[in-house]
Design a protein around this motif. Sequence first.
Motif, PDB file in Angstrom:
ATOM      1  N   VAL A  17       3.082   6.040  -2.838  1.00 17.36           N
ATOM      2  CA  VAL A  17       4.217   6.866  -3.244  1.00 17.36           C
ATOM      3  C   VAL A  17       4.328   6.923  -4.762  1.00 17.36           C
ATOM      4  O   VAL A  17       4.564   7.989  -5.336  1.00 17.36           O
ATOM      5  CB  VAL A  17       5.525   6.341  -2.603  1.00 17.36           C
ATOM      6  CG1 VAL A  17       6.742   7.009  -3.205  1.00 17.36           C
ATOM      7  CG2 VAL A  17       5.494   6.551  -1.106  1.00 17.36           C
ATOM      8  N   ARG A  18       4.141   5.793  -5.427  1.00 19.30           N
ATOM      9  CA  ARG A  18       4.213   5.794  -6.892  1.00 19.30           C
ATOM     10  C   ARG A  18       3.127   6.658  -7.513  1.00 19.30           C
ATOM     11  O   ARG A  18       3.341   7.284  -8.548  1.00 19.30           O
ATOM     12  CB  ARG A  18       4.115   4.366  -7.428  1.00 19.30           C
ATOM     13  CG  ARG A  18       5.389   3.594  -7.246  1.00 19.30           C
ATOM     14  CD  ARG A  18       5.318   2.236  -7.891  1.00 19.30           C
ATOM     15  NE  ARG A  18       6.609   1.572  -7.758  1.00 19.30           N
ATOM     16  CZ  ARG A  18       6.781   0.274  -7.899  1.00 19.30           C
ATOM     17  NH1 ARG A  18       5.763  -0.508  -8.184  1.00 19.30           N
ATOM     18  NH2 ARG A  18       7.984  -0.246  -7.759  1.00 19.30           N
ATOM     19  N   SER A  19       1.963   6.717  -6.895  1.00 21.44           N
ATOM     20  CA  SER A  19       0.885   7.543  -7.433  1.00 21.44           C
ATOM     21  C   SER A  19       1.190   9.032  -7.308  1.00 21.44           C
ATOM     22  O   SER A  19       0.596   9.851  -7.997  1.00 21.44           O
ATOM     23  CB  SER A  19      -0.441   7.224  -6.734  1.00 21.44           C
ATOM     24  OG  SER A  19      -0.456   7.743  -5.419  1.00 21.44           O
ATOM     25  N   GLN A  20       2.112   9.378  -6.421  1.00 24.79           N
ATOM     26  CA  GLN A  20       2.467  10.782  -6.211  1.00 24.79           C
ATOM     27  C   GLN A  20       3.641  11.234  -7.075  1.00 24.79           C
ATOM     28  O   GLN A  20       3.992  12.405  -7.072  1.00 24.79           O
ATOM     29  CB  GLN A  20       2.804  11.024  -4.739  1.00 24.79           C
ATOM     30  CG  GLN A  20       1.622  10.811  -3.823  1.00 24.79           C
ATOM     31  CD  GLN A  20       2.001  10.867  -2.353  1.00 24.79           C
ATOM     32  OE1 GLN A  20       3.167  10.937  -2.000  1.00 24.79           O
ATOM     33  NE2 GLN A  20       1.003  10.828  -1.489  1.00 24.79           N
ATOM     34  N   LEU A  21       4.255  10.310  -7.809  1.00 26.61           N
ATOM     35  CA  LEU A  21       5.376  10.678  -8.667  1.00 26.61           C
ATOM     36  C   LEU A  21       4.895  11.588  -9.788  1.00 26.61           C
ATOM     37  O   LEU A  21       3.777  11.419 -10.291  1.00 26.61           O
ATOM     38  CB  LEU A  21       6.027   9.431  -9.264  1.00 26.61           C
ATOM     39  CG  LEU A  21       6.814   8.554  -8.306  1.00 26.61           C
ATOM     40  CD1 LEU A  21       7.271   7.279  -9.015  1.00 26.61           C
ATOM     41  CD2 LEU A  21       7.996   9.288  -7.738  1.00 26.61           C
ATOM     42  N   PRO A  22       5.708  12.564 -10.174  1.00 23.60           N
ATOM     43  CA  PRO A  22       5.303  13.468 -11.256  1.00 23.60           C
ATOM     44  C   PRO A  22       5.152  12.707 -12.567  1.00 23.60           C
ATOM     45  O   PRO A  22       5.824  11.715 -12.812  1.00 23.60           O
ATOM     46  CB  PRO A  22       6.435  14.483 -11.324  1.00 23.60           C
ATOM     47  CG  PRO A  22       7.560  13.925 -10.560  1.00 23.60           C
ATOM     48  CD  PRO A  22       7.022  12.872  -9.650  1.00 23.60           C
ATOM     49  N   GLN A  23       4.270  13.186 -13.404  1.00 24.13           N
ATOM     50  CA  GLN A  23       3.997  12.573 -14.704  1.00 24.13           C
ATOM     51  C   GLN A  23       4.164  13.625 -15.789  1.00 24.13           C
ATOM     52  O   GLN A  23       4.042  14.812 -15.534  1.00 24.13           O
ATOM     53  CB  GLN A  23       2.556  12.046 -14.718  1.00 24.13           C
ATOM     54  CG  GLN A  23       2.194  11.158 -13.565  1.00 24.13           C
ATOM     55  CD  GLN A  23       2.253   9.694 -13.926  1.00 24.13           C
ATOM     56  OE1 GLN A  23       2.066   9.348 -15.077  1.00 24.13           O
ATOM     57  NE2 GLN A  23       2.508   8.856 -12.954  1.00 24.13           N
ATOM     58  N   GLY A  24       4.419  13.187 -16.993  1.00 22.81           N
ATOM     59  CA  GLY A  24       4.505  14.092 -18.125  1.00 22.81           C
ATOM     60  C   GLY A  24       5.862  14.753 -18.252  1.00 22.81           C
ATOM     61  O   GLY A  24       6.800  14.419 -17.540  1.00 22.81           O
ATOM     62  N   PRO A  25       5.951  15.707 -19.145  1.00 28.70           N
ATOM     63  CA  PRO A  25       7.239  16.374 -19.372  1.00 28.70           C
ATOM     64  C   PRO A  25       7.605  17.278 -18.200  1.00 28.70           C
ATOM     65  O   PRO A  25       6.738  17.845 -17.544  1.00 28.70           O
ATOM     66  CB  PRO A  25       7.005  17.202 -20.643  1.00 28.70           C
ATOM     67  CG  PRO A  25       5.531  17.429 -20.659  1.00 28.70           C
ATOM     68  CD  PRO A  25       4.907  16.226 -20.028  1.00 28.70           C
ATOM     69  N   GLY A  26       8.891  17.363 -17.932  1.00 25.53           N
ATOM     70  CA  GLY A  26       9.370  18.238 -16.868  1.00 25.53           C
ATOM     71  C   GLY A  26       9.315  19.702 -17.276  1.00 25.53           C
ATOM     72  O   GLY A  26       9.270  20.038 -18.455  1.00 25.53           O
ATOM     73  N   ASP A  34       0.831  -1.210   0.000  1.00 25.94           N
ATOM     74  CA  ASP A  34       0.000   0.000   0.000  1.00 25.94           C
ATOM     75  C   ASP A  34       0.865   1.260   0.000  1.00 25.94           C
ATOM     76  O   ASP A  34       0.567   2.232  -0.696  1.00 25.94           O
ATOM     77  CB  ASP A  34      -0.934   0.034   1.205  1.00 25.94           C
ATOM     78  CG  ASP A  34      -2.069  -0.966   1.100  1.00 25.94           C
ATOM     79  OD1 ASP A  34      -2.268  -1.544   0.013  1.00 25.94           O
ATOM     80  OD2 ASP A  34      -2.753  -1.177   2.128  1.00 25.94           O
ATOM     81  N   ALA A  35       1.937   1.250   0.789  1.00 25.62           N
ATOM     82  CA  ALA A  35       2.823   2.415   0.867  1.00 25.62           C
ATOM     83  C   ALA A  35       3.521   2.652  -0.471  1.00 25.62           C
ATOM     84  O   ALA A  35       3.626   3.793  -0.931  1.00 25.62           O
ATOM     85  CB  ALA A  35       3.843   2.228   1.978  1.00 25.62           C
ATOM     86  N   ILE A  36       3.977   1.590  -1.104  1.00 25.76           N
ATOM     87  CA  ILE A  36       4.640   1.719  -2.404  1.00 25.76           C
ATOM     88  C   ILE A  36       3.658   2.253  -3.443  1.00 25.76           C
ATOM     89  O   ILE A  36       3.982   3.147  -4.231  1.00 25.76           O
ATOM     90  CB  ILE A  36       5.239   0.374  -2.846  1.00 25.76           C
ATOM     91  CG1 ILE A  36       6.423   0.011  -1.945  1.00 25.76           C
ATOM     92  CG2 ILE A  36       5.666   0.415  -4.312  1.00 25.76           C
ATOM     93  CD1 ILE A  36       6.933  -1.401  -2.138  1.00 25.76           C
ATOM     94  N   LYS A  37       2.442   1.736  -3.440  1.00 25.37           N
ATOM     95  CA  LYS A  37       1.417   2.198  -4.380  1.00 25.37           C
ATOM     96  C   LYS A  37       1.110   3.679  -4.179  1.00 25.37           C
ATOM     97  O   LYS A  37       0.976   4.441  -5.137  1.00 25.37           O
ATOM     98  CB  LYS A  37       0.150   1.366  -4.199  1.00 25.37           C
ATOM     99  CG  LYS A  37      -0.934   1.663  -5.184  1.00 25.37           C
ATOM    100  CD  LYS A  37      -2.130   0.750  -4.966  1.00 25.37           C
ATOM    101  CE  LYS A  37      -3.263   1.079  -5.906  1.00 25.37           C
ATOM    102  NZ  LYS A  37      -4.422   0.221  -5.667  1.00 25.37           N
TER     103      LYS A  37
END
Length: 89
Positions: A26-35, A21-24
């Motif tokens: 944190v991964r959902s909070q990672l930035p997406q798309g172009p920087g 659950d913790a890994i899921k």
Amino acid sequence: MATGWAGDGAVQDQIDATVKDAIKRVRSQLPQGPGLKHCEECDADIPEARRRAVPGVRLCVDCQQARDAENSASAAGYNRRGSKDSQLR
């Protein structure tokens, strides 16, 4: 080992589920798309090396550190499944 109502390995199953659950989360909070080339909070330049190292980067290092400090204070974490120690009290 018999543990009453819980089956063998139940404690490990709880630990594994909590980690997953913790890994899921944190991964959902990672930035997406172009920087971005400029920080979305303070408009400072974001170096090319940071944009390559962190895909989808949105903040400069200083703003990211400030946000991480805020998030770590509010996300102390809790074990919603209960721990063995809490069940013994």
